[in-house]
Design an enzyme around this catalytic site. Sequence first.
Site, short mmCIF file in Angstrom:
data_model
loop_
_atom_site.label_atom_id
_atom_site.label_comp_id
_atom_site.label_asym_id
_atom_site.label_seq_id
_atom_site.Cartn_x
_atom_site.Cartn_y
_atom_site.Cartn_z
N ARG A 40 13.77 -53.30 48.79
CA ARG A 40 12.93 -53.52 49.97
C ARG A 40 13.01 -54.98 50.38
O ARG A 40 13.02 -55.88 49.54
CB ARG A 40 11.46 -53.16 49.67
N ASP A 48 20.87 -55.08 51.91
CA ASP A 48 20.79 -53.82 52.65
C ASP A 48 19.41 -53.62 53.25
O ASP A 48 19.16 -52.62 53.91
CB ASP A 48 21.14 -52.65 51.72
N GLU A 99 12.61 -54.63 59.93
CA GLU A 99 13.56 -53.52 60.13
C GLU A 99 13.03 -52.58 61.20
O GLU A 99 11.84 -52.27 61.19
CB GLU A 99 13.75 -52.75 58.82
N HIS A 118 20.34 -51.09 56.05
CA HIS A 118 19.51 -50.20 55.23
C HIS A 118 20.11 -48.79 55.17
O HIS A 118 19.49 -47.81 55.59
CB HIS A 118 18.07 -50.14 55.75
#
Length: 320
Positions: free
Chosen positions: A240, A264, A269, A287
């Site tokens: 995260r 990632d 986001e 992600h």
Amino acid sequence: MNSKPKLWIARRLSDATLERAQRDYDTIINTDDRLSTADEIVAMSAKVDAIIPCHSELFNADVAQRLDPRLKIIANHSVGVDHCDLPALKSRGIVVTNTPDVLSDATAEIAMLLMLGAARHAVEGDHLVRSGNWDFWSPSFMVGKQVTGARLGIIGMGRVGQAFARKARGFDMEIHYYNRTRLTPDKEHGATYHSTIESLLPLAGFLSLHCPATPETTGLMNAERLAQLPPGSILVNTARGALVDEAALLAAVESGHIAAAGLDCFVTEPGGNPAFSSHRNIFMLPHIGSATVRTRDAMGFRALDNLDAFFNGETPKDKL
């Protein structure tokens, strides 16, 4: 199930998942695949008995208190549930589930890709060839950091952390880990346990994060902890974005203390962190850790398994 419960699928899930959902439930699908606002989530809760959301849909305390009493279960299409205020949802009598187990290998593969790419200048090399500017070679050209035989630190040795460790052993990496509890020897496979993060960091030429985002882990990798890593180390995050203080990471990369990073996930986001974009030693993906056909099908089916159990009067396997 004598009658079909009403189900809202908040994002465009895999074809196999949607086919099964439409067979077994009276299903509303967000075919536009756009993010729903808090007001839209609340409005939909009055129309359905169940929701399958992703980590992109937020069920914070405010949303939880506004949800309609008709809604009985939120079957997340994700392992992480930091987008859900679990105590607030529990106080409303809403069952919450997730999808553990099924995405560990896919996420571990992305962690390996990011580690290798960061170590071996994947972004810079791709740009150089793609732009037509590759006109030079020498023994000192684009020399990277070797993964084979290197020391790897893992923070969070749950399912994904263990899957990543299994893959790292294929590169003969020396594995050290921090976890809230020590694994049994049959799960450690020779990895060295550290009871504190502080004892792990100075040994980690590579560090990979695999712990959940909680109030305790937010900003876990701050300036102080990044400074404890060996000079020239590489940070990988497929867990995260909230785990990393992005300003501190940027400063550590710019100073050269962190040689490269593979990310990632990000604090913001979708979108990521534009400040990272000018640094080609930061390898970034949007992600997509669990984005394989097999894993997306498995996640969708696991969410539906939890719904099936609930509406059959059973306790869902993945009830939180």
